[in-house]
Design an enzyme around this catalytic site. Structure first.
Site, PDB file in Angstrom:
ATOM      1  N   VAL A 154       0.824  -1.207   0.000  1.00  0.00           N
ATOM      2  CA  VAL A 154       0.000   0.000   0.000  1.00  0.00           C
ATOM      3  C   VAL A 154       0.864   1.265   0.000  1.00  0.00           C
ATOM      4  O   VAL A 154       1.909   1.318   0.665  1.00  0.00           O
ATOM      5  CB  VAL A 154      -0.927   0.008   1.233  1.00  0.00           C
ATOM      6  CG1 VAL A 154      -1.638   1.345   1.386  1.00  0.00           C
ATOM      7  CG2 VAL A 154      -1.942  -1.127   1.135  1.00  0.00           C
ATOM      8  N   GLY A 197      -0.641  -6.426   1.203  1.00  0.00           N
ATOM      9  CA  GLY A 197      -1.619  -6.582   0.130  1.00  0.00           C
ATOM     10  C   GLY A 197      -1.034  -7.249  -1.087  1.00  0.00           C
ATOM     11  O   GLY A 197      -1.696  -8.041  -1.768  1.00  0.00           O
ATOM     12  N   ILE A 418     -35.981   8.427 -22.623  1.00  0.00           N
ATOM     13  CA  ILE A 418     -37.293   7.818 -22.806  1.00  0.00           C
ATOM     14  C   ILE A 418     -38.334   8.934 -22.916  1.00  0.00           C
ATOM     15  O   ILE A 418     -38.229   9.964 -22.253  1.00  0.00           O
ATOM     16  CB  ILE A 418     -37.626   6.886 -21.621  1.00  0.00           C
ATOM     17  CG1 ILE A 418     -36.563   5.784 -21.503  1.00  0.00           C
ATOM     18  CG2 ILE A 418     -39.007   6.265 -21.784  1.00  0.00           C
ATOM     19  CD1 ILE A 418     -36.729   4.884 -20.293  1.00  0.00           C
ATOM     20  N   ALA A 458     -32.500   7.731 -18.230  1.00  0.00           N
ATOM     21  CA  ALA A 458     -32.747   6.328 -17.867  1.00  0.00           C
ATOM     22  C   ALA A 458     -32.449   5.383 -19.014  1.00  0.00           C
ATOM     23  O   ALA A 458     -32.120   4.212 -18.793  1.00  0.00           O
ATOM     24  CB  ALA A 458     -34.198   6.160 -17.413  1.00  0.00           C
TER      25      ALA A 458
END
Length: 583
Positions: A154, A197, A418, A458
């Site tokens: 890290v 890690g 839409i 959307a």
């Protein structure tokens, strides 16, 4: 003829021709698109050149991650992803990993490499999410994940951005375990020092292949040497740390003697940079995979028309219309297709096509005026790129049939949203949009998305958007792409319309509010450009127009390499429905 012959050849060997030669090159459009692509190429070059110089690393006998990938991946098959992804605007200018799709020993794999030119491959901000996008791809495609590991742990000065959280540094190790439980191998070639890690990166895959100088460990020399019960440092503690660091640098924990001779975690240890990669190639030869022709429906054939035509066919001006079928004829094998319900839901194209000989479903937006449509009103005329009742129903049907027949889906999106208003609400568009989402979620199909121009409102997510986490493998953009909840002018109107009325009624000047509206329009423009979309991860990569088909071929090849479920071609319904409903 393929090695195994082809099923259902009356349907698939020769499909319907479409497309026509390009009438005229639109030079201004071509120049503008290639100028944008040139700017994106500069961004990619910036990432490749960041960090420690390749010449310096090569002098010390070390390859860069880019050189390792070049050696490992079959020429012409590398499809990079997330190259300029950098959502936290790191000082390093990237997330410290390089990934994409490519072939190794004739098998497709999802491939990721630690960028050892950046802090010796350290975990930096945004990297965990990048890795999770990559593991998600392996999961959805059911193909091997190959790691080229060189992770120094890290970046401790920014640990709060890297280490913790639901999608933080530890999450990929759980994902590796999930892949193993799904029967998806994770192969790792390990270079350099990999503590903490980095150690879990090394131990969590299925098969561990190590360079002779590599190590993996719970903690590196600096961590082991820094255990200080005083809670602070003084000169005595500093001297002790110097001594322990020298010893641990000479013999770091977790080296080959420990994890090959001792624990046996390393399956093989290799003498050279190249031999690690050669060993990965050896293991990849035996990865689960059908013969490429097993799922093909015909011989692979390039389109009749050049992909370079796309630079003229797709206008950079989002208000200009174009013919989606002409675009598709530059992407499909032999410029052939089987179109589903061409006379219904005229704002949407749905059809079957061959990509590198593999059967795929394709859905895209039609552009331009739609005549006496939608059928539910006479008060206005439909405009291509918007979604209406019939189009939503058609997409939901087609998605469902493809799911039933196990046909992977490619979405080609250029949508302004839409239809809205009371008429649209009475036509049930809100419910039909969610019905399409439900249909997608029900399929368990791998899907890819190309945002060809507009990804808006959307419609962006109901049309196979990246929000479909169980289906969307990756999302591509190109030089014409723009993604926003609505156009900047529409957003400014929605935000400031009441303020304008209030200013007008009170006798105030409108100048201040108009300036704010124009500022908002500019901000929307700036934050919807292709490079911005790639940096924030709204798309997984921006690709050149003439490289779109290459990614489609990679997608199809990956999907059909080792699928989890099969519909025999002679039991498919979709091609029969197309035949029986065609005029």
């Amino acid at each position: 003829m393929g090695e195994y012959g082809y099923s259902m050849h009356p349907y698939f060997k020769k499909m319907s021709d479409f497309g026509k030669p390009l009438a005229k090159e639109l030079k201004q459009n071509v120049d503008e698109l290639k100028n944008i692509e040139a700017g994106l190429t500069q961004e990619i070059d910036r990432v490749k050149q960041s960090g420690k110089a390749a010449e310096s690393m090569n002098k010390n006998g070390e390859f860069t991650a880019w050189q390792r990938l070049e050696y490992l991946v079959e020429p012409g098959t590398w499809c990079p992803l997330h190259t300029i992804y950098d959502p936290q605007d790191n000082e390093e200018g990237n997330t410290g990993v390089i990934d994409g799709l490519g072939k190794i020993s004739g098998r497709w794999a999802v491939i990721i490499a630690s960028n050892n030119q950046i802090m010796a491959g350290a975990w930096i901000s945004g990297q965990a999410d990048n890795i999770l996008r990559v593991t998600d791809m392996a999961k959805r495609l059911h193909i091997p994940l190959v790691w080229v590991l060189n992770c120094s742990g890290v970046k401790l000065t920014e640990q709060e951005k890297v280490y913790p959280n639901r999608r933080g540094g530890g999450t990929p190790f759980y994902r590796h375990s999930e892949l193993n439980q799904m029967g998806i191998p994770v192969i790792v070639g390990i270079y350099g020092t990999n503590p903490a890690g980095g150690g879990y990166h090394g131990i969590s895959p299925t098969t561990l292949i190590a360079h002779k100088k590599a190590n993996i460990a719970v903690g590196g020399g600096g961590i082991v040497g820094g255990m200080n019960p005083k809670g602070y440092f003084d000169e005595e503690a500093a001297e002790a740390l110097i001594d322990s660091t020298r010893k641990l640098n000479a013999e770091p924990p977790g080296r080959v003697e420990i994890h090959y001779n001792g624990t046996g975690f390393f399956r093989e240890v290799c003498e050279t940079e190249e031999s690690v990669l050669d060993t990965i190639k050896k293991y990849m030869k035996d990865m689960p995979a059908y013969h490429p022709d097993f799922f093909r429906v015909s011989d692979p054939v390039e389109p009749k028309y050049s992909s370079d035509d796309l630079y003229s066919l797709v206008p950079i001006n989002p208000k200009r219309a174009y013919q989606i079928r002409e675009v598709l004829s530059r992407l499909f094998d032999n410029s052939e297709h089987l179109e589903y319900k061409a006379d219904y839901g005229s704002e949407i194209y749905c059809g079957l096509a061959k990509i590198d000989g593999y059967l795929c479903g394709v859905i895209g937006n039609v552009q331009g005026a739609l005549g006496k449509y939608p059928e539910y009103t006479d008060e206005y005329v439909g405009i291509g790129s918007k979604l209406y009742r019939q189009g939503l129903i058609k997409m939901s049907e087609f998605v469902t049939f493809c799911g039933r027949d196990r046909i992977p889906l490619i979405w080609i999106q250029d949508t302004s949203g839409i239809d809205v208003g009371d008429i649209a609400e009475k036509a049930e568009l809100l419910g039909l949009g969610q019905s399409l989402i439900y249909s997608i979620e029900s399929t368990d199909l791998p899907m890819m998305l190309l945002v060809l121009r507009k990804g808006t409102a959307a419609a962006h997510y109901v049309m196979g958007g990246p929000n479909a986490n169980n289906n969307n493998v990756f999302t591509l953009g190109c030089a014409t792409s723009e993604i926003y909840v609505m156009h900047g002018e529409t957003a400014a109107s929605a935000t400031f319309s009441r303020r304008l009325v209030k200013d007008k009624d009170s006798g105030k000047s409108l100048d201040s509010t108009i300036k704010k509206m124009n500022d908002m329009i500019q901000e929307y423009t700036d934050k919807s450009r292709p490079a911005y979309c790639a940096k924030l991860g709204l798309v997984d990569e921006i690709v050149n127009m003439n490289e779109i088909r290459k990614y489609m071929k990679a997608f199809a090849g990956c999907v059909y390499q080792n699928p989890t479920s099969i519909c025999p071609f002679h039991q498919m319904l979709t091609p029969r429905i197309i035949k029986d409903t065609a005029k």
